[in-house]
Design a protein around this motif. Structure first.
Motif, PDB file in Angstrom:
ATOM      1  N   ALA A 188     -12.925   3.511  24.775  1.00 27.99           N
ATOM      2  CA  ALA A 188     -13.479   2.189  24.452  1.00 27.99           C
ATOM      3  C   ALA A 188     -12.677   1.499  23.356  1.00 27.99           C
ATOM      4  CB  ALA A 188     -14.950   2.322  24.038  1.00 27.99           C
ATOM      5  N   VAL A 189     -12.328   2.240  22.293  1.00 29.74           N
ATOM      6  CA  VAL A 189     -11.576   1.600  21.208  1.00 29.74           C
ATOM      7  C   VAL A 189     -10.168   1.247  21.669  1.00 29.74           C
ATOM      8  CG1 VAL A 189     -12.950   2.678  19.389  1.00 29.74           C
ATOM      9  CG2 VAL A 189     -10.874   3.808  20.168  1.00 29.74           C
ATOM     10  N   GLN A 190      -9.611   2.051  22.551  1.00 30.40           N
ATOM     11  CA  GLN A 190      -8.292   1.721  23.081  1.00 30.40           C
ATOM     12  C   GLN A 190      -8.379   0.519  24.011  1.00 30.40           C
ATOM     13  OE1 GLN A 190      -5.779   5.045  24.131  1.00 30.40           O
ATOM     14  NE2 GLN A 190      -4.842   3.918  25.800  1.00 30.40           N
ATOM     15  N   ARG A 280     -27.595  -7.195  28.376  1.00 30.11           N
ATOM     16  CA  ARG A 280     -27.852  -5.799  28.732  1.00 30.11           C
ATOM     17  C   ARG A 280     -26.603  -5.194  29.374  1.00 30.11           C
ATOM     18  NH1 ARG A 280     -32.792  -3.825  28.431  1.00 30.11           N
ATOM     19  NH2 ARG A 280     -32.587  -2.353  30.161  1.00 30.11           N
ATOM     20  N   TYR A 281     -26.263  -4.007  28.886  1.00 23.75           N
ATOM     21  CA  TYR A 281     -25.109  -3.285  29.399  1.00 23.75           C
ATOM     22  C   TYR A 281     -25.509  -1.833  29.653  1.00 23.75           C
ATOM     23  CZ  TYR A 281     -22.404  -7.091  27.202  1.00 23.75           C
ATOM     24  OH  TYR A 281     -21.903  -8.307  26.818  1.00 23.75           O
ATOM     25  N   PRO A 282     -24.851  -1.182  30.622  1.00 27.39           N
ATOM     26  CA  PRO A 282     -24.983   0.274  30.694  1.00 27.39           C
ATOM     27  C   PRO A 282     -24.480   0.884  29.394  1.00 27.39           C
ATOM     28  CG  PRO A 282     -23.877  -0.587  32.642  1.00 27.39           C
ATOM     29  CD  PRO A 282     -23.950  -1.716  31.655  1.00 27.39           C
ATOM     30  N   CYS A 286     -22.032  -0.446  26.375  1.00 26.85           N
ATOM     31  CA  CYS A 286     -22.405  -0.574  24.963  1.00 26.85           C
ATOM     32  C   CYS A 286     -21.338   0.039  24.063  1.00 26.85           C
ATOM     33  CB  CYS A 286     -23.759   0.083  24.704  1.00 26.85           C
ATOM     34  SG  CYS A 286     -25.156  -0.796  25.450  1.00 26.85           S
ATOM     35  N   LEU A 287     -20.744   1.139  24.499  1.00 26.31           N
ATOM     36  CA  LEU A 287     -19.648   1.732  23.731  1.00 26.31           C
ATOM     37  C   LEU A 287     -18.507   0.731  23.569  1.00 26.31           C
ATOM     38  CD1 LEU A 287     -19.409   5.366  25.153  1.00 26.31           C
ATOM     39  CD2 LEU A 287     -19.535   4.802  22.729  1.00 26.31           C
ATOM     40  N   VAL A 288     -18.169   0.047  24.642  1.00 24.65           N
ATOM     41  CA  VAL A 288     -17.084  -0.931  24.583  1.00 24.65           C
ATOM     42  C   VAL A 288     -17.469  -2.093  23.679  1.00 24.65           C
ATOM     43  CG1 VAL A 288     -15.685  -2.542  25.926  1.00 24.65           C
ATOM     44  CG2 VAL A 288     -16.230  -0.282  26.866  1.00 24.65           C
ATOM     45  N   GLU A 289     -18.719  -2.554  23.782  1.00 30.84           N
ATOM     46  CA  GLU A 289     -19.141  -3.678  22.939  1.00 30.84           C
ATOM     47  C   GLU A 289     -19.162  -3.292  21.464  1.00 30.84           C
ATOM     48  OE1 GLU A 289     -19.433  -6.788  23.836  1.00 30.84           O
ATOM     49  OE2 GLU A 289     -18.853  -6.138  25.847  1.00 30.84           O
ATOM     50  N   GLN A 290     -19.521  -2.061  21.163  1.00 31.81           N
ATOM     51  CA  GLN A 290     -19.477  -1.605  19.768  1.00 31.81           C
ATOM     52  C   GLN A 290     -18.037  -1.480  19.282  1.00 31.81           C
ATOM     53  OE1 GLN A 290     -22.270  -2.469  18.686  1.00 31.81           O
ATOM     54  NE2 GLN A 290     -23.047  -0.592  17.730  1.00 31.81           N
ATOM     55  N   ALA A 291     -17.151  -1.055  20.187  1.00 28.64           N
ATOM     56  CA  ALA A 291     -15.729  -1.029  19.832  1.00 28.64           C
ATOM     57  C   ALA A 291     -15.226  -2.453  19.588  1.00 28.64           C
ATOM     58  CB  ALA A 291     -14.913  -0.360  20.939  1.00 28.64           C
ATOM     59  N   ARG A 292     -15.709  -3.400  20.403  1.00 32.95           N
ATOM     60  CA  ARG A 292     -15.314  -4.799  20.213  1.00 32.95           C
ATOM     61  C   ARG A 292     -15.829  -5.326  18.872  1.00 32.95           C
ATOM     62  NH1 ARG A 292     -16.335  -6.431  25.114  1.00 32.95           N
ATOM     63  NH2 ARG A 292     -14.159  -6.233  25.730  1.00 32.95           N
TER      64      ARG A 292
END
Length: 311
Positions: A188-190, A280-282, A286-292
């Motif tokens: 996700a962070v990458q 709403r995200y799976p 959510c991992l990607v959005e938190q990385a964003r």
């Protein structure tokens, strides 16, 4: 997927986001090409779930963002504030998990553990150095695992969190789930353009995705919840484990692993409302959005971290 020229299952590429391979399993060159073209990550684990490596496409061309990330990492105040946010989000989720499962039980020891974690959240915000912050996190998390132990049946004989190697079935399942989540966090962070090896809470060490581990912290109780559900619902039982060698004291059967992975994937597809996006995200999303969020804070110089607020 085939075995000895026999097709076992067929899945459209459009439905795949990740492939996890355990043990001595390979991919054909056309399958590798298809995964790379479809941006489908392939994660290689040993038969007992230890991480070996991953197949991913080219890193994203976000040079300005990475330069900002390296600059922020040289700012002690920014680093501390980011680390505090990660720790507080993790402890808040741990506390929420204990309180949720203790609503009907009313176990005073679990309630006491939740109270100690609450004190740890407040204490984390007052720490002025990373070692002190990590100490507060460690004390609160020890209390958390003490409470988690009381949510498991006596047959599991879980005493404390231990690893390298996991000495019992619960620790083996926790390590497996953390490995899978950790790879998702690093990916996700990458995906948002950050360097996964330069973190804030976790020190830089060769080959360790420190920022991926920073992001993982808040989501560790997700893995704990999967383990709890598998154990308390009977999806996985102590009979699914057998003794192994010193390097691998407990071995999860193939059938038990399949049921556990099914439970894990089901949880990862559960949708949550993201606190900042309002959509709403799976859980993977959510991992990607938190990385964003991390990337946005690095760009803006706005240190901190807003947790998902799991309940």
């Amino acid at each position: 997927v085939s075995y000895a020229d026999e097709e076992l299952v067929a899945v459209p590429l459009g439905q795949l986001t990740e492939v996890v391979l355990f043990g001595n399993i390979g991919l054909t060159t056309p399958a590798i090409d298809a995964c790379l073209a479809g941006e489908i990550e392939v994660i290689f684990l040993t038969a007992d779930g230890d991480y070996r490596g991953r197949l991913a496409g080219m890193p994203t061309p976000h040079v300005p963002l990475r330069r900002a990330q390296y600059a922020r990492a040289d700012d002690p105040a920014f680093v501390l504030a980011m680390a505090q946010g990660f720790v507080q989000a993790k402890l808040a989720h741990e506390r929420a998990l204990l309180l949720r499962h203790n609503r009907d039980r009313q176990d005073p020891q679990i309630a006491a553990a939740a109270e100690q974690i609450g004190a740890g959240i407040a204490s984390a915000g007052r720490k002025t150095t990373l070692p002190a912050l990590r100490g507060a996190e460690g004390a609160a998390t020890a209390a958390y695992f003490g409470g988690l132990r009381r949510l498991l049946g006596a047959a599991w004989r879980f005493e404390r969190r231990a690893r390298r190697p996991p000495p019992d079935p619960i620790n083996a399942m926790l390590s497996l789930a953390y490995t899978l989540l950790g790879e998702a966090a690093a990916g996700a962070v990458q995906a948002v353009g950050l360097d996964p090896y330069l973190g804030f809470l976790h020190d830089v060490a060769y080959g360790r995705p420190a920022l991926g581990l920073d992001l993982l912290e808040e989501f560790r109780p997700v893995a704990d919840g999967v383990v709890l559900w598998c154990c308390n619902s009977g999806q996985v039982t102590p009979d699914d484990f057998s003794p192994g060698p010193a390097a691998r004291p407990v071995v999860l059967s193939d059938a038990g692993r399949r049921r556990f992975l099914t439970a894990y994937e089901t949880r990862m597809e559960q949708a949550f409302t993201h606190p900042l996006r309002g959509l709403r995200y799976p859980l993977r999303g959510c991992l990607v959005e938190q990385a964003r969020q991390i990337a946005d804070r690095i760009r803006a110089g706005d240190a901190g971290y807003t947790g998902m607020g799991f309940r």
